[in-house]
Write an enzyme that holds these catalytic residues in place. Structure first.
Site, PDB file in Angstrom:
ATOM      1  N   HIS A   1      -7.087  -5.981  -0.407  1.00  0.00           N
ATOM      2  CA  HIS A   1      -6.001  -5.017  -0.237  1.00  0.00           C
ATOM      3  C   HIS A   1      -5.235  -5.313   1.054  1.00  0.00           C
ATOM      4  O   HIS A   1      -3.994  -5.327   1.063  1.00  0.00           O
ATOM      5  CB  HIS A   1      -6.580  -3.592  -0.210  1.00  0.00           C
ATOM      6  CG  HIS A   1      -5.546  -2.522  -0.076  1.00  0.00           C
ATOM      7  ND1 HIS A   1      -4.873  -1.992  -1.158  1.00  0.00           N
ATOM      8  CD2 HIS A   1      -5.060  -1.871   1.015  1.00  0.00           C
ATOM      9  CE1 HIS A   1      -4.022  -1.066  -0.744  1.00  0.00           C
ATOM     10  NE2 HIS A   1      -4.118  -0.976   0.567  1.00  0.00           N
TER      11      HIS A   1
ATOM     12  N   SER B   1       0.831  -1.198   0.000  1.00  0.00           N
ATOM     13  CA  SER B   1       0.000   0.000   0.000  1.00  0.00           C
ATOM     14  C   SER B   1       0.873   1.259   0.000  1.00  0.00           C
ATOM     15  O   SER B   1       1.706   1.440  -0.882  1.00  0.00           O
ATOM     16  CB  SER B   1      -0.963  -0.060   1.190  1.00  0.00           C
ATOM     17  OG  SER B   1      -1.975   0.914   1.078  1.00  0.00           O
TER      18      SER B   1
ATOM     19  N   ASP C   1      -9.595  -3.803  -5.760  1.00  0.00           N
ATOM     20  CA  ASP C   1      -8.944  -2.979  -4.747  1.00  0.00           C
ATOM     21  C   ASP C   1      -9.507  -1.561  -4.795  1.00  0.00           C
ATOM     22  O   ASP C   1      -9.257  -0.820  -5.746  1.00  0.00           O
ATOM     23  CB  ASP C   1      -7.429  -2.962  -5.003  1.00  0.00           C
ATOM     24  CG  ASP C   1      -6.650  -2.308  -3.870  1.00  0.00           C
ATOM     25  OD1 ASP C   1      -7.275  -1.620  -3.050  1.00  0.00           O
ATOM     26  OD2 ASP C   1      -5.420  -2.490  -3.824  1.00  0.00           O
TER      27      ASP C   1
END
Length: 317
Positions: free
Chosen positions: A293, A130, A264
């Site tokens: 995610h 991320s 996502d």
């Protein structure tokens, strides 16, 4: 006897250090101190919240897949961990002066950690998740002399975060209303540990294959300060992560592997198609397994096995 040796091999160590004046948790599989003989270090840069305990199963699997040859470390974001009783959240005023809890401060925090704890001759395999992927690109940009062998970008939030479906929901919350969450967080922090644990298990109850090792790190987030620091960083992400850094990507394209989620909400599939069109010779992969995610919640082992398959050839000597 062999089983006992293996158990010792995969038992991690947790260190708490001050870095840029802020408390930092480091989870380590394998060697706990590096020297010139260590040729490769896997370094995990987490998402937000930057809690290293979330990555325990992922790291343990990666460490074992490579035959325990390479140390695997994860460094928390500054202030995203509960300090031990003997330490405070900040060591001195320098942390506040450098805005270490903000996004730019977190990038400098990772650079400072690497410079202090990783010998320059050690090759790095950086694994970002991320916002950790954005931090990796910034680290490579700001210190181009780092010996980065590969950088694996898992569910990368490296562009247009506020325009994503999740970003549109969270931007007002993180940028304008986060102070409203501080009182509930403070009240939650006062609850007994057992009750906090029960609440977290209730929240995670809908995840069928939940990795139960993530429960306790999540309880730690309810300390109040950790969650507040994560929200502060998140607000800066929405304002800062705008245009994709094509220059840094182009310079390091042969080192980068990107893995995008098919569903996502922090990184729409369109972003995958866009970057693939802009860099037709890059290594861009789209998830075919419906991983979330926040993959650490239930598929840390599976994602680690994929990472091993992607890069094992690059680490053969």
């Amino acid at each position: 006897m062999d089983d006992m040796v293996t158990a010792r091999r995969v038992e991690p160590q947790t260190d708490f250090v001050y870095c840029c004046g802020a408390i930092t948790e480091v989870l380590k599989f394998g060697s706990c101190q590096l020297h010139s003989g260590h040729k490769v270090l896997f370094l995990i840069l987490p998402g937000n919240p930057g809690v290293v305990g979330f990555y325990r199963t992922f790291m343990q699997t990666l460490h074992s897949m490579f035959g325990y040859r390479h140390p695997v470390w994860a460094v928390s974001h500054a202030g995203h961990c509960v300090p031990p009783d003997s330490m405070d959240m900040v060591e001195d005023a320098s942390a506040a002066e450098g805005d270490v809890f903000g996004l730019n401060g977190q990038i400098e925090h990772k650079l400072a950690f690497i410079r202090k704890h990783v010998p320059r001759e050690t090759s790095l395999v950086l694994v970002g998740h991320s916002i950790g992927c954005y931090i990796i690109l910034e680290v490579m940009k700001r210190d181009p002399e780092l010996k980065v062998t590969k950088a694996v970008m898992l569910f990368p939030t490296i562009e247009r975060m506020a325009q994503t479906p999740q970003g549109k929901v969270m931007t007002p919350v993180l940028c304008h209303m986060r102070y409203m969450a501080y009182l509930p967080l403070f009240l939650l922090s006062l609850l007994p540990e057992g009750l906090k644990t029960s609440l977290i298990k209730l929240v995670f109850g809908g995840i069928r294959s939940l990795d139960h090792s993530v429960v306790q790190p999540t309880v730690g987030l309810l300390s109040g300060d950790c969650a507040a620091n994560a929200m502060y960083m998140g607000g800066q992400e929405m304002r800062t992560v705008l245009e994709r850094d094509n220059t840094t990507i182009r310079k390091n394209l042969d080192k980068l592997i990107f893995y995008y989620g098919a569903t996502d909400h922090w990184c729409p599939v369109q972003y995958y198609h866009d970057i693939k069109q802009d860099f037709p010779h890059g290594d861009f992969r789209l998830c075919e397994n419906d991983f979330r995610h926040a993959f650490v919640l239930d598929t840390g082992r599976e994602v680690a096995k994929m990472v091993f398959e992607w890069i094992s050839g690059d680490l053969r000597t």
